[in-house]
Design a protein around this motif. Structure first.
Motif, mmCIF file in Angstrom:
data_model
loop_
_atom_site.group_PDB
_atom_site.id
_atom_site.type_symbol
_atom_site.label_atom_id
_atom_site.label_comp_id
_atom_site.label_asym_id
_atom_site.label_seq_id
_atom_site.Cartn_x
_atom_site.Cartn_y
_atom_site.Cartn_z
ATOM 1 N N UNK A 140 0.887 -1.153 -0.090
ATOM 2 C CA UNK A 140 -0.017 0.104 0.051
ATOM 3 C C UNK A 140 0.880 1.187 0.092
ATOM 4 N N UNK A 141 0.179 2.300 -0.421
ATOM 5 C CA UNK A 141 0.941 3.712 -0.194
ATOM 6 C C UNK A 141 1.062 3.765 1.386
ATOM 7 N N UNK A 142 2.236 4.700 1.744
ATOM 8 C CA UNK A 142 2.922 5.286 3.014
ATOM 9 C C UNK A 142 2.062 6.658 3.101
ATOM 10 N N UNK A 143 1.477 6.805 4.187
ATOM 11 C CA UNK A 143 0.605 8.116 4.315
ATOM 12 C C UNK A 143 1.624 8.824 5.301
ATOM 13 N N UNK A 144 2.254 9.837 5.080
ATOM 14 C CA UNK A 144 3.334 10.431 5.766
ATOM 15 C C UNK A 144 2.686 11.619 6.732
ATOM 16 N N UNK A 145 1.547 12.198 6.492
ATOM 17 C CA UNK A 145 0.736 13.102 7.345
ATOM 18 C C UNK A 145 -0.153 12.384 8.150
ATOM 19 N N UNK A 146 -0.092 12.436 9.157
ATOM 20 C CA UNK A 146 -1.228 11.818 10.440
ATOM 21 C C UNK A 146 -2.674 12.317 10.258
ATOM 22 N N UNK A 147 -3.427 11.519 10.525
ATOM 23 C CA UNK A 147 -4.894 11.792 10.267
ATOM 24 C C UNK A 147 -5.567 12.480 11.200
ATOM 25 N N UNK A 148 -5.112 13.781 12.121
ATOM 26 C CA UNK A 148 -5.798 14.541 12.771
ATOM 27 C C UNK A 148 -5.365 16.034 12.488
ATOM 28 N N UNK A 149 -6.081 16.961 12.815
ATOM 29 C CA UNK A 149 -5.836 18.432 12.218
ATOM 30 C C UNK A 149 -6.800 19.263 12.825
ATOM 31 N N UNK A 150 -6.518 20.381 12.843
ATOM 32 C CA UNK A 150 -7.305 21.652 13.487
ATOM 33 C C UNK A 150 -7.640 22.597 12.183
ATOM 34 N N UNK A 151 -8.992 22.971 12.015
ATOM 35 C CA UNK A 151 -9.520 23.833 11.226
ATOM 36 C C UNK A 151 -9.928 25.225 12.080
ATOM 37 N N UNK A 152 -9.848 26.308 11.378
ATOM 38 C CA UNK A 152 -10.328 27.441 11.898
ATOM 39 C C UNK A 152 -11.767 27.919 11.431
ATOM 40 N N UNK A 153 -12.487 28.480 12.332
ATOM 41 C CA UNK A 153 -13.963 28.580 11.775
ATOM 42 C C UNK A 153 -13.738 29.672 10.703
ATOM 43 N N UNK A 154 -14.635 29.503 9.587
ATOM 44 C CA UNK A 154 -14.669 30.463 8.477
ATOM 45 C C UNK A 154 -13.407 30.716 7.718
ATOM 46 N N UNK A 155 -12.478 29.970 7.899
ATOM 47 C CA UNK A 155 -11.157 29.879 7.121
ATOM 48 C C UNK A 155 -10.926 28.623 6.238
ATOM 49 N N UNK A 156 -10.632 28.768 5.056
ATOM 50 C CA UNK A 156 -10.299 27.487 4.286
ATOM 51 C C UNK A 156 -9.392 26.459 5.128
ATOM 52 N N UNK A 157 -9.635 25.241 4.796
ATOM 53 C CA UNK A 157 -8.853 24.242 5.561
ATOM 54 C C UNK A 157 -8.550 23.081 4.396
ATOM 55 N N UNK A 158 -7.236 22.881 4.404
ATOM 56 C CA UNK A 158 -6.815 21.727 3.394
ATOM 57 C C UNK A 158 -5.708 20.870 4.176
ATOM 58 N N UNK A 159 -6.233 19.427 4.030
ATOM 59 C CA UNK A 159 -5.313 18.533 4.599
ATOM 60 C C UNK A 159 -5.039 17.493 3.412
ATOM 61 N N UNK A 160 -3.801 16.950 3.444
ATOM 62 C CA UNK A 160 -3.267 16.184 2.496
ATOM 63 C C UNK A 160 -2.604 15.108 3.233
ATOM 64 N N UNK A 161 -2.887 13.817 2.872
ATOM 65 C CA UNK A 161 -2.269 12.566 3.441
ATOM 66 C C UNK A 161 -0.572 12.337 3.215
ATOM 67 N N UNK A 162 -0.361 13.071 2.080
ATOM 68 C CA UNK A 162 1.186 12.952 1.776
ATOM 69 C C UNK A 162 1.474 11.691 1.493
ATOM 70 N N UNK A 163 0.625 11.177 0.611
ATOM 71 C CA UNK A 163 0.929 9.490 0.100
ATOM 72 C C UNK A 163 1.971 9.438 -0.925
ATOM 73 N N UNK A 164 2.725 8.509 -0.734
ATOM 74 C CA UNK A 164 3.669 7.845 -1.793
ATOM 75 C C UNK A 164 3.576 6.233 -1.841
ATOM 76 N N UNK A 165 3.745 6.038 -3.022
ATOM 77 C CA UNK A 165 3.665 4.699 -3.326
ATOM 78 C C UNK A 165 5.018 3.689 -3.456
ATOM 79 N N UNK A 166 5.349 2.767 -2.543
ATOM 80 C CA UNK A 166 6.622 2.342 -2.657
ATOM 81 C C UNK A 166 7.112 1.570 -3.960
#
Length: 282
Positions: A140-166
């Motif tokens: 499987x791909x390796x996901x370098x960014x962990x699956x938890x985050x904080x977002x600010x009310x009313x501001x755009x939020x972007x999360x990327x898993x930073x996946x790469x495939x070995x």
């Protein structure tokens, strides 16, 4: 008086049971292939440290009508009351086929805004594993960014898993639904409230929330799909939790970044310029 006492006792027992069960916040299942039929599977969960619940082991359903109790190999305490739990096991499949690996555990944590009565909803994650000698071995791909985050009310939020495939396979991304027992979709699950759009970019893997309109915690799920020679050869599901908080702070604005194509593990060196509307240090 006795009736009130027993009613209060029953209420306390229910609440105690909920507190000791609710703790799951996020997670995913990945694997690497060791031989034609043998795989090493890693289950990663993120739990709420203030809960009394703890899982030294979890049951892994391999998708071939067998289940193994897998012991935890490591724990890591993280900020914002998160704990990372890792469980690793090897499994040999009976032959070629499509197998869905499922891990489920009571329960999700209390107060997830887009999951009704989340404290009583089973937490489950899954991964599709395909054994096909014609396609070849696959991890499987390796996901370098962990699956938890904080977002600010009313501001755009972007999360990327930073996946790469070995293995160098192509990856695509898709928004999906959080699941309950047996990997079934959660009833009455809804996407988080947004003022504009909420989606996952199928090419970049960016989960875009533009923009949160209500405070609280929310769970979302995305698929990371593997492709080889135009054939889908695996699917990893990431279930993650996002906390929306209120803040007057404005994020820094960076200069445009060039498009880069870099092999995983190779260094990238470039200058990034940023300005901050609040005149904070960056």
């Amino acid at each position: 008086m006795r009736r009130r006492f027993f009613g209060l006792l029953a209420f306390l027992l229910v609440m105690t049971s909920a507190v000791t069960a609710t703790h799951n916040r996020a997670g995913e299942i990945t694997y690497k292939q060791l031989s034609d039929l043998t795989f090493e599977v890693t289950v990663t969960t993120f739990t709420y440290t203030l809960s009394q619940a703890d899982r030294p082991s979890l049951d892994v359903e391999w998708g071939d009508n067998s289940i193994t109790s897998v012991s935890r190999t490591s724990t890591t305490f993280l900020p914002n009351d998160y704990k990372k739990n890792v469980y690793v096991a090897q499994h040999t499949y009976p032959g070629p086929g499509v197998y869905r690996i499922v891990v489920q555990d009571p329960n999700r944590n209390l107060g997830v805004q887009n999951i009704p009565n989340s404290v009583n909803v089973v937490f489950s994650i899954s991964t599709i594993l395909i054994v096909n000698t014609a396609v070849g071995r696959n991890s499987t791909p390796i996901l370098l960014n962990p699956p938890y985050d904080k977002a600010a009310l009313g501001q755009i939020f972007i999360h990327n898993p930073a996946a790469f495939d070995p293995d160098g396979d192509s990856l695509s991304y898709k928004l999906t639904v959080c699941t309950r027992e047996d990997g079934k979709p959660i009833l009455n699950y809804v996407n988080p409230p947004h003022s504009n759009v909420f989606y996952v970019d199928s090419i970049s893997g960016d989960l875009v929330w533009d923009a949160p309109t209500a405070l609280g915690i929310y769970n979302v799920a995305m698929e990371i799909q593997e492709w080889r020679a135009g054939i889908k050869i695996g699917v990893v599901v990431r279930d993650m939790q996002i906390e929306v908080y209120e803040t007057d702070n404005k994020p820094p604005v960076t200069s445009p970044l060039p498009d880069l194509c870099v092999e995983a593990g190779e260094p990238v060196i470039l200058d990034i310029n940023a300005t901050d509307a609040d005149l904070d240090s960056v």
